[in-house]
Design a protein around this motif. Structure first.
Motif, mmCIF file in Angstrom:
data_model
loop_
_atom_site.group_PDB
_atom_site.id
_atom_site.type_symbol
_atom_site.label_atom_id
_atom_site.label_comp_id
_atom_site.label_asym_id
_atom_site.label_seq_id
_atom_site.Cartn_x
_atom_site.Cartn_y
_atom_site.Cartn_z
ATOM 1 N N GLY A 91 -5.082 6.367 -0.752
ATOM 2 C CA GLY A 91 -3.977 5.472 -1.108
ATOM 3 C C GLY A 91 -4.306 4.561 -2.267
ATOM 4 O O GLY A 91 -5.401 4.584 -2.820
ATOM 5 N N SER A 126 -1.277 11.057 3.371
ATOM 6 C CA SER A 126 -2.221 11.611 4.330
ATOM 7 C C SER A 126 -1.855 13.030 4.710
ATOM 8 O O SER A 126 -0.685 13.426 4.726
ATOM 9 N N LYS A 137 -6.921 10.758 4.270
ATOM 10 C CA LYS A 137 -5.976 9.744 3.809
ATOM 11 C C LYS A 137 -6.485 9.136 2.505
ATOM 12 O O LYS A 137 -7.657 8.798 2.393
ATOM 13 N N GLU A 174 0.842 -1.193 0.000
ATOM 14 C CA GLU A 174 0.000 0.000 0.000
ATOM 15 C C GLU A 174 0.878 1.245 0.000
ATOM 16 O O GLU A 174 1.893 1.310 0.686
ATOM 17 N N HIS A 230 -10.031 4.047 2.207
ATOM 18 C CA HIS A 230 -9.266 5.142 1.599
ATOM 19 C C HIS A 230 -8.548 4.716 0.324
ATOM 20 O O HIS A 230 -7.840 5.507 -0.288
ATOM 21 N N ILE A 231 -8.667 3.449 -0.051
ATOM 22 C CA ILE A 231 -7.951 2.944 -1.233
ATOM 23 C C ILE A 231 -8.690 3.366 -2.496
ATOM 24 O O ILE A 231 -9.826 2.989 -2.721
ATOM 25 N N SER A 257 0.202 5.159 0.769
ATOM 26 C CA SER A 257 -0.866 6.071 1.188
ATOM 27 C C SER A 257 -0.328 7.473 1.448
ATOM 28 O O SER A 257 0.812 7.674 1.872
#
Ligand SMILES: [Zn+2]
Length: 481
Positions: free
Chosen positions: A30, A23, A28, A19, A60-61, A21
């Motif tokens: 990612g 933020s 956040k 991952e 948040h992906i 990410s």
């Protein structure tokens, strides 16, 4: 903050999944790089759906980037969708063609037999695919204070494979992070060798062969020739347990080149008129050598490889320009239906006709190769040629260990004596060896600030880390847990 974390390879059944990410405050966003299922030694250890379900937050992906379609990089995509992942699946153009094929097979074997459910999952996957050409930046998101773009570059591992360059920006800080995926070895047939990235502030790199180098391609080709000649002297079948993507096509490519080079020369120099009235024909030449691919999946990927000639390397392209057909030559037969498969096993076992058969699975743990082995291991005229790693405890591992000592192997509760000759030719790995991996890293003009060594067993990771530390003293080299 720009962060790299790893979700794979912790329980022993899950594969590659990283991952990246970004933020800022409580915001956040990612991406995931790969979402795989582990193969090899852990394969078939009875991983349950709960082992494979996605056990980390994904709200948040924003996208999944797929480096290549090996199952240890894509096998958990159905579970990711089941966890309500809603983003696009970004991959190279060849990978976009191959991904639904490989996942269809994986779904049938490990997920469900429900045809309609499989079609629904595949439909969902197809609707999410975003093919991106090699070498072109693609924006994943671009907001006021946060942006992320990715670019895919050829990794030379299997068709469609890529390493991923990510340009991440949070406020005033920006960074280039590179994920290697799996890297190929230089001089592999068909695919151009990977070039080092022109920049990588942070690098996440595989280390499958971080502790060893491969036999080179030229010697491996002539050793393949020697094994085939030796094997065909007595009119038997050469069985090659092979994986569907990559190695099967590389072998076909090299067998075609042997047929082209030695053409009318006799395959078996020691073959004498009348020495074997059943099988051997004194006029038998390389041109009359028959090659059978008995695997619908391998045949399908061979077709896809053939259709995607624009992605072949210069050498293979040159052969095509000369009128050669490296993956669809005249001596090649493909078997699709189960009935034809059973007929072929029966016919070859009785006729002792000199022939090369490629069938899966690669470690003989299942698939059509098992029927051939049952029918042919007991006859000394036949040969088994291993071109891939055989894990301990698999039938392939047992054949390799006990076969040369006249032992036996068990299939479905029955013992099969091994009288067939057993060979192994190394150097067919689709992975970069230690030297190739090192060259990839050293080729980056400015050494990465941080290098994370992943995707290898403990010894390989440790050995590769050591090499990196001594050759790049300014980089922080870590093995994440
Ligand atoms: Zn791979």
């Amino acid at each position: 903050m720009i962060e790299v974390s790893h979700h794979g390879a912790t329980s022993g059944v899950t594969g590659s999944c990283h991952e990246l990410s970004l933020s800022r405050g409580s915001q956040k966003s990612g991406i995931l790089i790969d979402c795989g299922l582990f193969q090899g030694q852990d394969e078939g250890r009875g991983a349950s759906a709960s082992d494979l379900s996605i056990d980390f937050p994904i709200e948040h992906i924003r996208a999944l980037v797929v480096t290549h379609v090996h199952i240890d990089h894509v096998g958990r995509i159905p579970y990711l969708l089941a966890a309500a992942f809603e983003g696009p699946i970004i991959c190279s153009e060849p990978s976009a063609i191959m991904l639904p094929e490989i996942l269809e097979d994986a779904l049938k074997i490990g997920f469900t037999r429900d045809r309609q459910l499989i079609e629904r999952v595949l439909g969902l996957i197809r609707s999410r695919l975003v093919p991106v050409p090699y070498g072109q930046w693609h924006s994943v998101f671009d907001e006021d204070d946060c942006s992320l773009s990715v670019r895919l570059q050829r990794a030379g591992h299997i068709l469609g494979s890529a390493y991923v360059e990510c340009d991440a920006r949070v406020g005033d800080s920006e960074e280039r992070i590179v994920f290697s995926g799996d890297l190929g070895a230089p001089h592999a047939p068909l695919l151009p060798a990977p070039q080092s990235p022109d920049r990588a502030d942070r690098l996440v790199i595989e280390s499958t062969y971080g502790d060893k180098d491969h036999e080179d391609r030229e010697t491996r080709r002539y050793r393949l020739k020697a094994v085939l000649e030796h094997a065909l002297e007595d009119g038997g079948t050469v069985l090659v347990p092979a994986f569907s993507i990559g190695r099967t096509q590389e072998l076909l490519y090299e067998i075609e080149s042997l047929i082209h080079e030695f053409g009318r020369g006799a395959v078996a120099s020691g073959m004498k008129m009348g020495s074997d009235p059943v099988g051997s024909d004194p006029s038998f030449t390389w041109e009359s050598l028959e090659i059978i691919v008995d695997s619908p999946l391998a045949a399908e990927f061979t077709r896809i490889y053939r259709d995607l000639k624009p992605y072949w390397d210069a050498e293979a392209t040159e052969l095509v320009n000369q009128g050669r057909h490296p993956l669809s030559f005249e001596q090649l037969t493909v078997i699709n239906s189960h009935e034809d498969h059973l007929n072929a096993v029966d016919y070859l076992a009785r006729s002792h006709r000199p022939c090369v058969v490629l069938a899966g699975s690669g470690m003989c743990a299942g698939g059509r190769v098992v029927n051939y082995l049952k029918a042919m291991l007991g006859d000394k005229r036949n040969d088994v040629l291993f071109v891939g790693y055989q894990a301990a405890g698999t039938p392939g591992g047992d054949i390799l260990t006990y076969g040369p000592r006249g032992g036996w192997v068990e299939f479905d509760g029955d013992r099969y004596d091994i009288r067939a000759r057993i060979h192994q030719v190394g150097g067919y790995s689709a992975h970069a060896g230690q030297r190739d991996l090192l060259r990839f890293v050293e080729g980056i003009p400015e050494a990465p600030r941080e290098i994370r060594v992943v995707h290898g067993d403990e010894d390989a990771k440790a050995a590769f880390r050591e090499r990196l530390v001594s050759s790049l003293p300014d980089s922080r080299v870590v093995i994440p847990d």
